[in-house]
Design an enzyme around this catalytic site. Structure first.
Site, PDB file in Angstrom:
ATOM      1  N   LYS A 114       0.858  -1.203   0.000  1.00 29.86           N
ATOM      2  CA  LYS A 114       0.000   0.000   0.000  1.00 29.86           C
ATOM      3  C   LYS A 114       0.876   1.228   0.000  1.00 29.86           C
ATOM      4  O   LYS A 114       1.790   1.356   0.812  1.00 29.86           O
ATOM      5  CB  LYS A 114      -0.874  -0.007   1.278  1.00 29.86           C
ATOM      6  CG  LYS A 114      -1.770   1.202   1.404  1.00 29.86           C
ATOM      7  CD  LYS A 114      -3.142   0.942   0.837  1.00 29.86           C
ATOM      8  CE  LYS A 114      -3.946   2.195   0.618  1.00 29.86           C
ATOM      9  NZ  LYS A 114      -3.672   2.929  -0.653  1.00 29.86           N
ATOM     10  N   LYS A 130       5.486   3.717   8.337  1.00 33.00           N
ATOM     11  CA  LYS A 130       4.302   4.569   8.537  1.00 33.00           C
ATOM     12  C   LYS A 130       3.054   3.700   8.668  1.00 33.00           C
ATOM     13  O   LYS A 130       2.242   3.870   9.577  1.00 33.00           O
ATOM     14  CB  LYS A 130       4.173   5.497   7.326  1.00 33.00           C
ATOM     15  CG  LYS A 130       3.014   6.452   7.396  1.00 33.00           C
ATOM     16  CD  LYS A 130       2.862   7.221   6.103  1.00 33.00           C
ATOM     17  CE  LYS A 130       4.188   7.824   5.662  1.00 33.00           C
ATOM     18  NZ  LYS A 130       4.046   8.825   4.613  1.00 33.00           N
ATOM     19  N   THR A 139      -4.596  13.630   5.306  1.00 31.03           N
ATOM     20  CA  THR A 139      -3.171  13.812   5.641  1.00 31.03           C
ATOM     21  C   THR A 139      -2.961  15.143   6.363  1.00 31.03           C
ATOM     22  O   THR A 139      -2.282  15.207   7.397  1.00 31.03           O
ATOM     23  CB  THR A 139      -2.304  13.720   4.369  1.00 31.03           C
ATOM     24  OG1 THR A 139      -2.665  12.543   3.657  1.00 31.03           O
ATOM     25  CG2 THR A 139      -0.831  13.678   4.718  1.00 31.03           C
ATOM     26  N   GLN A 154       7.148   4.017   3.830  1.00 30.69           N
ATOM     27  CA  GLN A 154       5.740   3.624   3.889  1.00 30.69           C
ATOM     28  C   GLN A 154       5.529   2.388   4.761  1.00 30.69           C
ATOM     29  O   GLN A 154       4.503   2.262   5.432  1.00 30.69           O
ATOM     30  CB  GLN A 154       5.237   3.365   2.465  1.00 30.69           C
ATOM     31  CG  GLN A 154       3.739   3.380   2.320  1.00 30.69           C
ATOM     32  CD  GLN A 154       3.144   4.770   2.222  1.00 30.69           C
ATOM     33  OE1 GLN A 154       3.655   5.616   1.487  1.00 30.69           O
ATOM     34  NE2 GLN A 154       2.085   5.033   2.961  1.00 30.69           N
ATOM     35  N   ASP A 187      -0.226  10.877  -4.564  1.00 25.83           N
ATOM     36  CA  ASP A 187       0.923  11.537  -3.937  1.00 25.83           C
ATOM     37  C   ASP A 187       1.153  12.792  -4.792  1.00 25.83           C
ATOM     38  O   ASP A 187       0.215  13.236  -5.477  1.00 25.83           O
ATOM     39  CB  ASP A 187       2.156  10.605  -3.931  1.00 25.83           C
ATOM     40  CG  ASP A 187       3.308  11.134  -3.065  1.00 25.83           C
ATOM     41  OD1 ASP A 187       3.273  10.944  -1.839  1.00 25.83           O
ATOM     42  OD2 ASP A 187       4.249  11.752  -3.608  1.00 25.83           O
ATOM     43  N   LYS A 198       5.326   1.979  -3.103  1.00 29.64           N
ATOM     44  CA  LYS A 198       5.234   3.311  -3.706  1.00 29.64           C
ATOM     45  C   LYS A 198       5.463   3.158  -5.197  1.00 29.64           C
ATOM     46  O   LYS A 198       6.081   2.183  -5.635  1.00 29.64           O
ATOM     47  CB  LYS A 198       6.301   4.241  -3.107  1.00 29.64           C
ATOM     48  CG  LYS A 198       5.976   5.697  -3.225  1.00 29.64           C
ATOM     49  CD  LYS A 198       5.016   6.154  -2.141  1.00 29.64           C
ATOM     50  CE  LYS A 198       4.559   7.585  -2.377  1.00 29.64           C
ATOM     51  NZ  LYS A 198       3.799   8.109  -1.235  1.00 29.64           N
ATOM     52  N   SER A 213      -7.066   5.847   3.822  1.00 28.43           N
ATOM     53  CA  SER A 213      -7.109   4.975   2.641  1.00 28.43           C
ATOM     54  C   SER A 213      -7.498   3.556   3.060  1.00 28.43           C
ATOM     55  O   SER A 213      -8.290   2.890   2.382  1.00 28.43           O
ATOM     56  CB  SER A 213      -5.743   4.928   1.954  1.00 28.43           C
ATOM     57  OG  SER A 213      -5.598   5.999   1.047  1.00 28.43           O
ATOM     58  N   ASN A 255      -2.428  19.073  -1.817  1.00 25.45           N
ATOM     59  CA  ASN A 255      -3.409  18.370  -0.990  1.00 25.45           C
ATOM     60  C   ASN A 255      -3.073  18.450   0.497  1.00 25.45           C
ATOM     61  O   ASN A 255      -3.914  18.823   1.322  1.00 25.45           O
ATOM     62  CB  ASN A 255      -3.503  16.911  -1.459  1.00 25.45           C
ATOM     63  CG  ASN A 255      -4.400  16.094  -0.565  1.00 25.45           C
ATOM     64  OD1 ASN A 255      -3.929  15.372   0.306  1.00 25.45           O
ATOM     65  ND2 ASN A 255      -5.707  16.237  -0.725  1.00 25.45           N
TER      66      ASN A 255
END
Ligand code: NDP
Length: 449
Positions: free
Chosen positions: A90, A114, A210, A111, A166, A126, A381, A241
């Site tokens: 993911k 995280k 985010t 990621q 992203d 990613k 997500s 964003n």
């Protein structure tokens, strides 16, 4: 330095000599987990660190598309499926001319940690391309996304790998990518992509997650240090964003956001940023930040002239880097500290260089580390994936409450690790340690794979 960590880092440098961002990200994690490695000499025999830093799979592919002039352009696509240890791969897709293997590997590596911190069952990945969406027509964007997905669809799926947005990939791009995925696969697999539009399977609060999450984490970090956001001056790099919704939540908490920027420059409005106008310029017109001056001529504009961003010269209590990696250098950190900054909130991934972070910590500036502080996006997500599986929609209020709870939990997780290992305010090391503890446990349980 622990001998095993040193050996692993030396080996990594030899193999990936040209991948500076990836090396930087791995070094930051491995040097901060030293207290754990010291206590687990057995990890060397099973090459636990070598396995954790090596992607399970790297996919690169050709992405040709025809531009509006009838010219065929060829770009390179990437998907780094880094770790499926605790869930399907993911992580987002980045479309930006700077994209290369090093950047995608660093983002994929971060990621994993995280996603572990969110407490949700998601692995790390990613992807992206060196395609520049800026200045392209909608038709060009659509044709590029369709070509990109024609190849990517072989490797993804709701239980395999779930991309999202992203830099350069927002709701518009996700829509085109999803449309092509559905067409090729002949299946309505909502959970194969997140960040979808609300009309076809997206989740409320995903767009805001985010930026809102960053401010929820910041609120917790400040509260544990007897501070609040109310009345604080805030500067935010980026106007995309993450930046926009970090600005919105900061303003809701009574902070005065005085500056925002894009890659061309930044605006300084001492009366407080007019966020409605920023949204109009960036989300609707897809314009440049200096257009702000047409409506607010009293504001100031500082152009980026290469090198350090001018936004970090502005006096502020709280700085939120929400644009890109390594945007706060030691030089910028020194200016921020000199001007009295009390806290940094990393909305972007790895926005502070190693030297900048060390300087902040040495000067008692609180740092909300990216892996923890910007995890709200991927967390929601995962909540979007759950809603898609259940064929159900949650209300804005319910998702927002969930996001708030997740960010509080992430802060508490960092605080517990910090207390356990005597790390003081070094929440970056604490986040790395907390995530590593979970990941190493899963790795040991699953054998040598
Ligand atoms: P967007 O594309 O929406 O916005 C990016 C913003 O940053 C734009 O204002 C852009 O300016 C600016 N920017 C990008 N690259 C550079 C650069 N090299 N130098 C200066 N400014 C730059 O991206 P997001 O807001 O989604 O992402 C921003 C950061 O947050 C990234 O680091 C991303 O990895 C991270 N992040 C994003 C998440 C998400 O959910 N979207 C989740 C977690 C982290 P311009 O338009 O001029 O290029």
């Amino acid at each position: 330095m622990n001998k095993y960590i040193k050996k692993v880092l030396n080996g990594l440098k030899e193999k990936n000599i040209n991948e500076s961002e990836y090396l930087q990200a791995v070094e930051e994690v491995l040097t901060s987990i030293e207290p754990i490695i010291d206590n687990h000499p057995e990890y060397e025999r099973t090459a636990l660190l070598e396995r954790m830093i090596e992607p399970e799979r790297i996919i690169t592919f050709r992405v040709p598309y025809v531009n509006d002039n009838g010219q065929t352009i060829v770009h390179r696509g990437y998907r780094v499926q880094f770790s499926s240890l605790i869930g399907p791969y993911k992580g987002g897709l980045r479309f930006h001319p700077s994209v290369n293997q090093s950047i995608i590997k660093f983002l994929g590596f971060e990621q994993i940690f995280k996603n572990a911190l969110t407490g949700l069952p998601i692995g790390g990945a990613k992807g992206g391309s060196d395609f520049n969406p800026k200045g392209k027509s909608d038709d060009e964007i659509m044709r590029f996304c369709q070509s990109f997905m024609t190849e990517l669809q072989r490797y993804i799926g709701a239980d395999v790998d779930v991309p999202a947005g992203d830099i350069g990939v927002g709701e518009r791009e996700i829509g085109y990518l999803f449309g092509q995925y559905k067409r090729i696969k002949n299946i309505y697999e909502g959970g194969a992509l997140t960040g979808k539009g609300l009309s076809y399977g997206g989740s409320l609060v995903r767009k805001e997650a985010t930026g809102f999450g960053l401010i929820y984490f910041m609120r917790e970090m400040l509260a544990h240090n007897n501070q609040t956001l109310e009345g604080k001056t805030v500067t935010i790099s980026g106007a995309g964003n993450v930046a926009i919704y970090a600005c919105q939540k900061s303003q809701e908490y009574g902070a005065n956001v005085v500056a925002m920027g894009d890659s061309s420059g930044c605006i300084y409005d001492k009366n407080g940023i007019d966020l409605k106008l920023i949204k109009q310029i960036k989300e609707v017109q897809r314009g440049r930040i200096f257009e702000y001056l047409k409506v607010h001529p009293e504001a100031e504009y500082f152009e980026c002239k290469g090198g350090d961003s001018p936004i970090w010269n502005i006096k502020t209590d709280i700085a939120l880097p929400c644009a890109t990696q390594n945007e706060i250098t030691l030089n910028s950190a020194m200016k921020l500290v000199k001007n009295g900054v009390i806290a940094i909130g990393e909305g972007a991934n790895m926005p502070c260089t190693k030297e900048a972070t060390e300087y902040f910590l040495k000067n008692n500036v609180l740092v909300a580390p990216a892996k923890a502080a910007n995890a709200g996006g991927v967390a929601i997500s995962a909540v979007e994936m759950s809603q898609n599986s259940m064929r159900y929609y949650m209300s804005f209020e319910d998702v927002n409450t969930k996001l708030n709870d997740i960010m509080i939990n992430i802060f508490i997780t960092c605080k517990i690790a910090s207390d356990k290992y005597n790390l003081g305010h070094n929440y970056m090391a604490a986040a790395n340690i907390a995530a590593f503890e979970k990941l190493s446990c899963a790795m040991n349980a699953q054998g040598i794979v």
